[in-house]
Every structure is written in structure tokens, then in C-alpha cells.
Design a protein around this motif. Structure first.
Motif: not given
Length: 117
Positions: A91, A94, A96-102, A112
Motif C-alpha cells: 500500500i 501506491l 497517495e490517491k490510491y494508498g490513502t483510502p486503502l 468505507q
């Protein structure tokens, strides 16, 4: 035939039972014999297969020692936490825009579910 079976079975009491099975199988399947010249090989093949069946049926399984038996976990929560920690390095790689939600959902437990207006 008795010595063939006797040399391959470690249970002397089972030799007669296996021989009986061999002769029954042979008599029931005599129509499958292609030529009289192959009778001996055919009988030995039946004997071999019957011996293998004998050992397959005898397989005994021992219970696992108490220290190897898995402890029951309540609904896999601990397993989920451990798996999520294994994902942390992936994670982090990734954008930031993908890593932060994950990271929020999988590692920090943030729901979620978003309320719709």
C-alpha cells in the motif's frame, strides 16, 4: 499366488482374504482377458491392485497433538489484522490517491460506507 501376496502383506491373517478377493475379481472379469497366454500376468495385476486397495483402506490417521491444533478465532478478525499488516508495504508503494483510502480502510479500520444526502 499365495507367496506373491504373502511377501507383500504385513498382516498374515489378511492374505487369505486378499486371495479370495483376487479370485472373485478374476472370475467376475474373466470376459476382459484378451488371450489365454496372458492369464498369469493378468492375475498378478489383479493381485497387485487388490494389495494396493488393502493398504489404502488401512491408512490410519493420527490425531494432531494438542499443541498443533489451531485455536479458533472469533470470525477471523485476528487473521484479517495480520493480513492487512502484510499489505502495508504494498500500500505504501501506491500513489497517495490510491494508498490513502486503502490504508484507512484496511489498516486503520475506517468504514468505507458513505452516507448519501
Amino acid at each position: 499366488m499365495r507367496s506373491y501376496v504373502g511377501n507383500r502383506i504385513d498382516d498374515a491373517g489378511a492374505v487369505d482374504d486378499i486371495l479370495q478377493d483376487v479370485y472373485l475379481k478374476a472370475s467376475c472379469n474373466l470376459h476382459q482377458l484378451k488371450s489365454k497366454g496372458s492369464l498369469k500376468g493378468w492375475l498378478y495385476r489383479i493381485a497387485h491392485n487388490t494389495i494396493m486397495d488393502f493398504y489404502r483402506q488401512r491408512q490410519q490417521f493420527e490425531a494432531l497433538p494438542d499443541d498443533l491444533v489451531a485455536e479458533e478465532q472469533e470470525s477471523g478478525k485476528q487473521a484479517r489484522v495480520e493480513l492487512a499488516e502484510c499489505l502495508r508495504p504494498l500500500i505504501d508503494e501506491l500513489p497517495e490517491k490510491y494508498g490513502t483510502p486503502l490504508r484507512l480502510a484496511e489498516l486503520e479500520g475506517v468504514s468505507q460506507h458513505f452516507a448519501s444526502k
